[in-house]
Design a protein around this motif. Structure first.
Motif, PDB file in Angstrom:
ATOM      1  N   GLN A   1      37.697  46.217  35.609  1.00 53.75           N
ATOM      2  CA  GLN A   1      38.556  47.005  34.718  1.00 53.75           C
ATOM      3  C   GLN A   1      38.655  48.446  35.196  1.00 53.75           C
ATOM      4  N   THR A   2      37.527  48.971  35.697  1.00 50.89           N
ATOM      5  CA  THR A   2      37.545  50.332  36.244  1.00 50.89           C
ATOM      6  C   THR A   2      38.402  50.387  37.497  1.00 50.89           C
TER       7      THR A   2
ATOM      8  N   ASN B   1      42.044  50.271  36.559  1.00 52.18           N
ATOM      9  CA  ASN B   1      42.502  51.553  36.013  1.00 52.18           C
ATOM     10  C   ASN B   1      42.706  52.572  37.126  1.00 52.18           C
TER      11      ASN B   1
ATOM     12  N   THR C   1      46.013  51.893  38.814  1.00 50.54           N
ATOM     13  CA  THR C   1      47.146  52.353  38.012  1.00 50.54           C
ATOM     14  C   THR C   1      47.322  53.863  38.134  1.00 50.54           C
ATOM     15  N   ARG C   2      46.223  54.590  38.093  1.00 49.19           N
ATOM     16  CA  ARG C   2      46.289  56.056  38.155  1.00 49.19           C
ATOM     17  C   ARG C   2      46.818  56.530  39.509  1.00 49.19           C
TER      18      ARG C   2
END
Length: 524
Positions: free
Chosen positions: A212-213, A216, A219-220
């Motif tokens: 999940q990290t 993320n 995405t960033r």
């Protein structure tokens, strides 16, 4: 009503009508059986046979192979002898030299002092050296960058405190460096390594990085790439030719759609080889509204396959659509592969089309490196006679084959899109097929086999942005990791459009990027 001897009519005319009616039904059933058998043979070929589309005798594409067909229409001299400017150097044999842009580490072997004494009593003098090169690799090494910001204050007044500035980071307040982010991105989007596998690899060395990290982070950083992608799209829409294609992608949490439904990843490719642009774009739909949105305001040539979804944008003023000759050839290859075993080795109508299309491709290969003006001249003098012969053969053949058969579908496809298939003759900068786009979308298709789906539309858009940058970097001869690390380091620092433009792939140098694989400035 079932026909039995008891309910047969007595008069001859009624019996003839009944026989004729039954014959029509029998013909339909026979055609249905032949169609299903053809589909079954094609299925077996796709399942178990080689997927190569190479045809027997393809190495002799300039021979008049279709001369064995019935009623040859025109005798052609299709000898494709390229001019001196198109002749390529013969491939050199032996081991290729290692890339010059790779850093070199000198390992020096010298004689001990005891062996530098000659038996005659004199000292040996160095006269040269022999150098050989060996490729080496250092497995991934994980380290921690400590960003230390020096602080200063005035002891006299106990004020005026100053602290050294830390450069803007790709993800503020994150413990991920530009190098780590580039590594995760390239591992997933270039090497098709899903995030859950990367999570396991980090766990093996004692680092806890949940997927999940990692997701993320991707995405960033994809959002960080958006200004660069915007400039790339501007350049793409200025190109005289754009190639387009699309493929399916499954997104589990697409609003108002079941998880089992298909969404689509679209790709557009444009620009000369030295400034090639490859852009991916995600959309839940395959409708004609998507290319209308992606190519809004574009004028020029649009190269696609025969998918009707491009018709809306192709009908816009200033756009000329081309279709893909490789698709047309592929349909004839499928018709050939689906033939019964006793007919596979015999030459038929499909072979005639494959041979003539092969001549066209042979000419394109011979003049691949020629200038557009030279290629246009070649097409008018050598390719157009082949096209004319193919057209005459098509006119004579298309009405003789049932349109429901694979061969009939191939003939009607070529007939339907003929004008779009042959436009390439009119401009030397055009390609004979849409393989540029198909090759560009292939890395996404290969990656999809590993990660299978995107969880959300946001993740699909993330994939589109990162694939765009990686594939554009590769198309311009850059190493993806080094380029992404450069972007993640420099994009947080940009102040204007000129700074972003300087980061476009064709404004970067591979050797410089590889040489910059060092610690950030100020690290000891």
């Amino acid at each position: 009503m079932k026909i039995t001897p008891d309910n047969l009519p007595d008069d001859v005319e009624s019996l003839k009508a009944l026989v004729q009616e039954q014959q029509v039904l029998l013909d339909k059933k026979q055609a249905r059986v032949e169609h299903l058998e053809e589909q079954w043979r094609l299925f077996l070929h796709r399942k178990f046979a080689s997927q190569s589309e190479k045809a027997p005798g393809q190495g002799e594409l300039f021979d008049e192979a279709e001369a064995a067909a019935e009623d040859p229409i025109i005798e052609l001299d299709a000898e494709a002898t390229p001019s001196s400017e198109t002749k390529t150097k013969a491939k050199t044999r032996g081991r290729k030299p290692l890339p010059s842009e790779l850093p070199r580490v000198k390992v020096i072997y010298d004689l001990p002092e005891s062996e530098l004494q000659c038996p005659c009593g004199c000292q040996l003098t160095e006269m040269g050296e022999e150098t050989s090169e060996q490729l080496d690799i250092i497995p991934a090494k994980i380290r921690v960058l400590q960003h230390i910001q020096k602080k200063y204050a005035c002891k006299a007044c106990e004020g005026n405190i100053k602290i050294a500035t830390k450069p803007a980071q790709p993800i503020p307040k994150s413990n991920a460096s530009a190098g780590l982010l580039a590594h995760v991105a390239v591992s997933k989007y270039q090497d098709a390594l899903p995030l859950y596998r990367q999570e396991g690899m980090f766990n093996r060395v004692g680092i806890h990085l949940p997927r999940q990290t990692l997701a993320n982070w991707m995405t960033r950083v994809s959002e960080l790439l958006q200004p660069l992608i915007n400039l790339m799209r501007d350049r793409l829409l200025e190109s005289p030719v754009i190639h387009c294609d699309e493929t399916v992608v499954k997104v589990l949490k697409e609003p108002d759609k079941p998880a089992s439904s298909q969404s689509y990843m679209w790709v557009q490719v444009a620009g000369p080889p030295q400034q090639r642009i490859v852009l991916f774009d995600y959309d839940q739909s395959r409708s004609g509204q998507v290319p209308l949105r992606l190519l809004s305001g574009y004028q020029g040539y649009l190269h696609t396959d025969g998918y009707e979804g491009y018709n809306a944008v192709a009908s816009q003023p200033g756009i000329t659509q081309l279709c893909c000759m490789a698709h047309a050839r592929r349909k004839f290859m499928e018709a050939k592969k689906a033939q019964p075993k006793n007919k596979v080795k015999t030459r038929g109508k499909a072979d005639v089309a494959i041979d003539m299309i092969g001549k066209l491709y042979g000419l394109e290969r011979a003049y691949k490196s020629a200038k557009p003006e030279t290629r246009y001249q070649m097409r008018q003098e050598k390719a157009k006679p082949v096209i004319d012969k193919l057209r005459k053969w098509l006119d004579k053949t298309v009405s003789t084959v049932p349109p429901t058969t694979l061969l009939g579908k191939a003939l009607h496809y070529m007939d339907k899109y003929w004008s779009r298939l042959t436009i390439y003759l009119d401009d030397g900068q055009l390609q004979i097929d849409n393989n540029v786009a198909e090759n560009a979308i292939r890395p996404f298709v290969v990656g999809r086999k590993n990660w299978l789906f995107s969880d959300t539309p946001k993740g699909a858009h993330t994939s589109a942005r990162i694939y765009s940058v990686i594939e554009t970097a590769k198309a311009n001869g850059l190493e993806p990791y080094a380029y992404l690390k450069q972007l993640f380091t420099q994009l947080p620092l940009v102040a204007n459009v000129n700074d972003v433009e300087a980061l476009l792939p064709w404004n970067q140098d591979l050797t410089t990027l590889l040489m910059n694989e060092t610690l950030p400035q100020g690290v000891n």
